[in-house]
Design a protein around this motif. Structure first.
Motif, PDB file in Angstrom:
ATOM      1  N   ALA A  25      -9.678  -3.928   4.179  1.00 41.62           N
ATOM      2  CA  ALA A  25     -10.427  -4.710   3.201  1.00 41.62           C
ATOM      3  C   ALA A  25      -9.489  -5.411   2.229  1.00 41.62           C
ATOM      4  CB  ALA A  25     -11.387  -3.800   2.427  1.00 41.62           C
ATOM      5  N   LEU A  26      -9.910  -6.561   1.759  1.00 49.80           N
ATOM      6  CA  LEU A  26      -9.156  -7.275   0.725  1.00 49.80           C
ATOM      7  C   LEU A  26      -8.825  -6.323  -0.420  1.00 49.80           C
ATOM      8  CD1 LEU A  26     -11.268 -10.567   0.445  1.00 49.80           C
ATOM      9  CD2 LEU A  26      -8.965 -10.366   1.430  1.00 49.80           C
ATOM     10  N   GLY A  27      -7.592  -6.414  -0.913  1.00 54.80           N
ATOM     11  CA  GLY A  27      -7.196  -5.623  -2.067  1.00 54.80           C
ATOM     12  C   GLY A  27      -6.663  -4.247  -1.757  1.00 54.80           C
ATOM     13  N   ASN A  28      -6.529  -3.908  -0.457  1.00 55.08           N
ATOM     14  CA  ASN A  28      -6.078  -2.541  -0.140  1.00 55.08           C
ATOM     15  C   ASN A  28      -4.563  -2.428  -0.010  1.00 55.08           C
ATOM     16  OD1 ASN A  28      -5.557  -3.647   2.417  1.00 55.08           O
ATOM     17  ND2 ASN A  28      -6.367  -1.872   3.513  1.00 55.08           N
ATOM     18  N   GLY A  29      -3.853  -3.519  -0.234  1.00 58.83           N
ATOM     19  CA  GLY A  29      -2.393  -3.493  -0.159  1.00 58.83           C
ATOM     20  C   GLY A  29      -1.843  -3.848   1.201  1.00 58.83           C
ATOM     21  N   VAL A  30      -2.707  -3.986   2.213  1.00 63.31           N
ATOM     22  CA  VAL A  30      -2.302  -4.413   3.550  1.00 63.31           C
ATOM     23  C   VAL A  30      -2.788  -5.839   3.782  1.00 63.31           C
ATOM     24  CG1 VAL A  30      -2.475  -3.973   6.031  1.00 63.31           C
ATOM     25  CG2 VAL A  30      -2.345  -2.059   4.431  1.00 63.31           C
ATOM     26  N   SER A  31      -4.108  -6.049   3.730  1.00 62.89           N
ATOM     27  CA  SER A  31      -4.625  -7.409   3.665  1.00 62.89           C
ATOM     28  C   SER A  31      -4.191  -8.011   2.331  1.00 62.89           C
ATOM     29  CB  SER A  31      -6.150  -7.407   3.781  1.00 62.89           C
ATOM     30  OG  SER A  31      -6.555  -7.055   5.091  1.00 62.89           O
ATOM     31  N   THR A  32      -4.358  -9.309   2.170  1.00 63.62           N
ATOM     32  CA  THR A  32      -3.887  -9.962   0.955  1.00 63.62           C
ATOM     33  C   THR A  32      -4.489  -9.290  -0.274  1.00 63.62           C
ATOM     34  OG1 THR A  32      -3.596 -12.066   2.091  1.00 63.62           O
ATOM     35  CG2 THR A  32      -3.743 -12.148  -0.290  1.00 63.62           C
ATOM     36  N   SER A  33      -3.613  -8.966  -1.216  1.00 68.26           N
ATOM     37  CA  SER A  33      -3.952  -8.130  -2.367  1.00 68.26           C
ATOM     38  C   SER A  33      -3.109  -8.553  -3.572  1.00 68.26           C
ATOM     39  CB  SER A  33      -3.650  -6.652  -2.058  1.00 68.26           C
ATOM     40  OG  SER A  33      -4.236  -6.230  -0.846  1.00 68.26           O
ATOM     41  N   PRO A  34      -3.482  -8.094  -4.752  1.00 64.60           N
ATOM     42  CA  PRO A  34      -2.629  -8.375  -5.913  1.00 64.60           C
ATOM     43  C   PRO A  34      -1.185  -7.933  -5.723  1.00 64.60           C
ATOM     44  CG  PRO A  34      -4.749  -7.555  -6.634  1.00 64.60           C
ATOM     45  CD  PRO A  34      -4.740  -7.422  -5.130  1.00 64.60           C
ATOM     46  N   SER A  35      -0.979  -6.833  -5.000  1.00 67.22           N
ATOM     47  CA  SER A  35       0.369  -6.273  -4.851  1.00 67.22           C
ATOM     48  C   SER A  35       1.246  -7.036  -3.876  1.00 67.22           C
ATOM     49  CB  SER A  35       0.277  -4.813  -4.387  1.00 67.22           C
ATOM     50  OG  SER A  35      -0.340  -4.740  -3.101  1.00 67.22           O
ATOM     51  N   ASN A  36       0.654  -7.796  -2.955  1.00 68.52           N
ATOM     52  CA  ASN A  36       1.486  -8.461  -1.942  1.00 68.52           C
ATOM     53  C   ASN A  36       1.342  -9.974  -1.906  1.00 68.52           C
ATOM     54  OD1 ASN A  36      -0.945  -8.920  -0.541  1.00 68.52           O
ATOM     55  ND2 ASN A  36      -0.645  -7.173   0.823  1.00 68.52           N
ATOM     56  N   SER A  37       0.537 -10.538  -2.791  1.00 70.45           N
ATOM     57  CA  SER A  37       0.387 -11.987  -2.832  1.00 70.45           C
ATOM     58  C   SER A  37       1.614 -12.619  -3.482  1.00 70.45           C
ATOM     59  CB  SER A  37      -0.867 -12.380  -3.615  1.00 70.45           C
ATOM     60  OG  SER A  37      -0.929 -13.781  -3.782  1.00 70.45           O
ATOM     61  N   LYS A  38       2.205 -13.582  -2.798  1.00 71.21           N
ATOM     62  CA  LYS A  38       3.396 -14.244  -3.338  1.00 71.21           C
ATOM     63  C   LYS A  38       3.036 -15.314  -4.358  1.00 71.21           C
ATOM     64  CE  LYS A  38       6.203 -13.440   0.804  1.00 71.21           C
ATOM     65  NZ  LYS A  38       6.991 -14.071   1.913  1.00 71.21           N
ATOM     66  N   THR A  39       1.865 -15.909  -4.221  1.00 67.62           N
ATOM     67  CA  THR A  39       1.477 -17.009  -5.105  1.00 67.62           C
ATOM     68  C   THR A  39       0.511 -16.589  -6.208  1.00 67.62           C
ATOM     69  OG1 THR A  39      -0.306 -17.624  -3.580  1.00 67.62           O
ATOM     70  CG2 THR A  39       1.823 -18.725  -3.290  1.00 67.62           C
ATOM     71  N   GLN A  40      -0.184 -15.435  -6.022  1.00 66.34           N
ATOM     72  CA  GLN A  40      -1.155 -14.957  -7.017  1.00 66.34           C
ATOM     73  C   GLN A  40      -0.976 -13.462  -7.256  1.00 66.34           C
ATOM     74  OE1 GLN A  40      -4.249 -16.529  -4.323  1.00 66.34           O
ATOM     75  NE2 GLN A  40      -5.197 -17.467  -6.130  1.00 66.34           N
ATOM     76  N   PRO A  41       0.219 -13.057  -7.686  1.00 68.56           N
ATOM     77  CA  PRO A  41       0.480 -11.615  -7.804  1.00 68.56           C
ATOM     78  C   PRO A  41      -0.225 -10.969  -8.994  1.00 68.56           C
ATOM     79  CG  PRO A  41       2.329 -12.864  -8.646  1.00 68.56           C
ATOM     80  CD  PRO A  41       1.386 -13.861  -8.064  1.00 68.56           C
ATOM     81  N   ASN A  42      -0.580  -9.705  -8.816  1.00 62.50           N
ATOM     82  CA  ASN A  42      -1.082  -8.834  -9.879  1.00 62.50           C
ATOM     83  C   ASN A  42      -2.197  -9.480 -10.693  1.00 62.50           C
ATOM     84  OD1 ASN A  42       0.579  -6.759  -9.024  1.00 62.50           O
ATOM     85  ND2 ASN A  42       2.283  -7.420 -10.310  1.00 62.50           N
ATOM     86  N   GLU A  43      -1.975  -9.753 -11.985  1.00 65.65           N
ATOM     87  CA  GLU A  43      -3.053 -10.246 -12.846  1.00 65.65           C
ATOM     88  C   GLU A  43      -3.495 -11.663 -12.496  1.00 65.65           C
ATOM     89  OE1 GLU A  43       0.796 -11.420 -14.886  1.00 65.65           O
ATOM     90  OE2 GLU A  43       0.003  -9.638 -13.862  1.00 65.65           O
ATOM     91  N   LYS A  44      -2.724 -12.381 -11.675  1.00 66.89           N
ATOM     92  CA  LYS A  44      -3.092 -13.740 -11.281  1.00 66.89           C
ATOM     93  C   LYS A  44      -4.046 -13.767 -10.089  1.00 66.89           C
ATOM     94  CE  LYS A  44       1.298 -15.724 -12.879  1.00 66.89           C
ATOM     95  NZ  LYS A  44       2.509 -16.487 -12.477  1.00 66.89           N
ATOM     96  N   PHE A  45      -4.286 -12.612  -9.488  1.00 62.04           N
ATOM     97  CA  PHE A  45      -5.116 -12.565  -8.286  1.00 62.04           C
ATOM     98  C   PHE A  45      -6.577 -12.797  -8.668  1.00 62.04           C
ATOM     99  CE2 PHE A  45      -6.860 -10.838  -4.336  1.00 62.04           C
ATOM    100  CZ  PHE A  45      -5.923 -11.301  -3.414  1.00 62.04           C
ATOM    101  N   PRO A  46      -7.288 -13.623  -7.905  1.00 62.52           N
ATOM    102  CA  PRO A  46      -8.680 -13.936  -8.269  1.00 62.52           C
ATOM    103  C   PRO A  46      -9.642 -12.785  -8.012  1.00 62.52           C
ATOM    104  CG  PRO A  46      -8.104 -14.987  -6.193  1.00 62.52           C
ATOM    105  CD  PRO A  46      -6.828 -14.398  -6.732  1.00 62.52           C
ATOM    106  N   LEU A  47     -10.710 -12.759  -8.798  1.00 65.38           N
ATOM    107  CA  LEU A  47     -11.761 -11.772  -8.619  1.00 65.38           C
ATOM    108  C   LEU A  47     -12.504 -12.046  -7.323  1.00 65.38           C
ATOM    109  CD1 LEU A  47     -13.572  -9.485  -9.889  1.00 65.38           C
ATOM    110  CD2 LEU A  47     -14.958 -11.350 -10.843  1.00 65.38           C
ATOM    111  N   PHE A  48     -12.681 -11.003  -6.505  1.00 65.11           N
ATOM    112  CA  PHE A  48     -13.447 -11.134  -5.263  1.00 65.11           C
ATOM    113  C   PHE A  48     -14.525 -10.067  -5.231  1.00 65.11           C
ATOM    114  CE2 PHE A  48      -9.726  -8.499  -4.407  1.00 65.11           C
ATOM    115  CZ  PHE A  48     -10.271  -7.373  -3.809  1.00 65.11           C
ATOM    116  N   THR A  49     -15.449 -10.200  -4.300  1.00 71.27           N
ATOM    117  CA  THR A  49     -16.601  -9.296  -4.211  1.00 71.27           C
ATOM    118  C   THR A  49     -16.653  -8.635  -2.842  1.00 71.27           C
ATOM    119  OG1 THR A  49     -18.070 -11.015  -3.370  1.00 71.27           O
ATOM    120  CG2 THR A  49     -17.906 -10.803  -5.771  1.00 71.27           C
ATOM    121  N   ILE A  50     -17.589  -7.714  -2.687  1.00 72.91           N
ATOM    122  CA  ILE A  50     -17.845  -7.117  -1.376  1.00 72.91           C
ATOM    123  C   ILE A  50     -18.273  -8.209  -0.398  1.00 72.91           C
ATOM    124  CG2 ILE A  50     -19.300  -5.508  -0.083  1.00 72.91           C
ATOM    125  CD1 ILE A  50     -17.310  -4.054  -1.845  1.00 72.91           C
ATOM    126  N   ARG A  51     -19.064  -9.169  -0.862  1.00 67.53           N
ATOM    127  CA  ARG A  51     -19.473 -10.270   0.019  1.00 67.53           C
ATOM    128  C   ARG A  51     -18.273 -11.071   0.496  1.00 67.53           C
ATOM    129  NH1 ARG A  51     -23.531  -9.733  -3.455  1.00 67.53           N
ATOM    130  NH2 ARG A  51     -22.566 -11.048  -5.040  1.00 67.53           N
TER     131      ARG A  51
END
Length: 328
Positions: A92-118
């Motif tokens: 799932a998004l945000g789990n550290g394997v799929s694109t997540s705040p921890s591994n995004s090169k362009t939107q790391p950590n606090e720059k990562f956008p809010l996403f939903t279950i949908r």
């Protein structure tokens, strides 16, 4: 590991190994209008696709879980038996394997956008249709946050699968759930997303996995102290922003915002088997039970004092019901 008790449920039947794979989705447009840039979705596959391409089960991960941890759900004799099915376990998004705040090169950590279950489910739909070239699933099945995603699949893509099995998930957050998840989230926010803040958050999380009765019987007070120390140690490698991102997604969980659960149920076309834990202190079972009533879907109630992890304590019961639902 923090989720060691869940892992017992899924890893108890041996070990399967499958290569970690990734699908590049490009820029993923979210329902709030924001975009996850260069979005990749991790997944693992088990078993063989039959000639009719009709034996596919998709399994989304739970909160903080990975496809590697969930691999053994595809073992022979388990719920998504890969001797019968082609199983896709999705990170799932945000789990550290799929694109997540921890591994995004362009939107790391606090720059990562809010996403939903949908949004999680949308990313999985794109994985299945655009990258794996599948136009139908036999089933979607998930536990906890994976159960939330399963409910969302049933409403967002009602004709895309034959069966859906949400296990200790919910179609909509209860007042208790909102309070609980906000306590975790605000602990992270007020602690400035430090590792120390995450350790405290993790202890709150761990406390609510079980009922007080189960915890009292499971370990002595000295053992509890050692256990908490181990939990904190395990959390030292976790990313607080990943944790917060999935909490925010769960807090917004509502399979059909602005509609009643009864109205949402009218959208569902797949057959559902819904599993709840009656003493769950982490995901309140009321909404899932209500939804099953509107659908006239079978409801499996786990009644042990294990709380959210009743799936572990009553694993044989869950597995038996799910396999029967699949006709095994």
């Amino acid at each position: 590991m923090l989720f060691r008790c869940i892992l017992v449920f899924f890893l108890g039947l041996g070990s399967l190994h499958a290569q970690q794979k990734f699908a590049d989705l490009g820029d993923l447009k979210l329902e709030n209008g924001l975009t996850i840039q260069n979005c990749t979705i991790g997944y693992r596959t088990f078993g063989k696709l039959n000639p009719q391409r009709s034996n596919v089960i998709l399994v989304p991960t739970w909160f903080g879980g990975t496809s590697q941890q969930k691999a053994n759900i595809a073992n022979a004799g388990n719920m998504a038996d890969s001797t019968h099915f082609f199983v896709i376990v999705v990170d799932a998004l945000g789990n550290g394997v799929s694109t997540s705040p921890s591994n995004s090169k362009t939107q790391p950590n606090e720059k990562f956008p809010l996403f939903t279950i949908r949004d999680m489910v949308k990313s999985q739909y794109e994985l299945v249709t655009k990258h794996l070239k599948l136009n139908h699933l036999y089933a979607v099945m998930g536990v906890s946050m994976g159960g939330m995603q399963s409910f969302q699949w049933a409403v967002s893509y009602p004709s895309f699968m034959d069966r859906v099995v949400p296990i200790v998930g919910t179609p909509r957050q209860s007042a208790y759930d909102v309070l609980f998840w906000n306590i975790e989230l605000r602990t992270l926010e007020r602690g400035n997303y430090t590792t120390e803040a995450l350790k405290t958050t993790g202890l709150i999380h761990e406390l609510n996995l079980f009922t007080p009765e189960y915890t009292q019987k499971k370990r002595s007070a000295p053992e509890a102290t050692a256990y908490l120390n181990q939990v904190e140690k395990d959390l030292s490698t976790k990313n607080p922003y990943d944790w917060a991102s999935q909490i925010r997604a769960m807090l917004k969980q509502d399979v059909m915002p602005g509609k009643t659960l009864q109205e949402a149920a009218k959208q569902v076309k797949a057959k559902l088997l819904i599993v709840v834990a009656t003493q769950d202190h982490m995901v309140n079972p009321a909404a899932a039970s209500e939804f099953s009533g509107y659908l006239k879907a079978p409801l499996v109630e786990l009644t042990s004092n294990c709380g959210h992890l009743a799936t572990s304590c009553e694993s044989e019961k869950v597995t038996s019901f799910v396999r029967a639902f699949y006709g095994l």
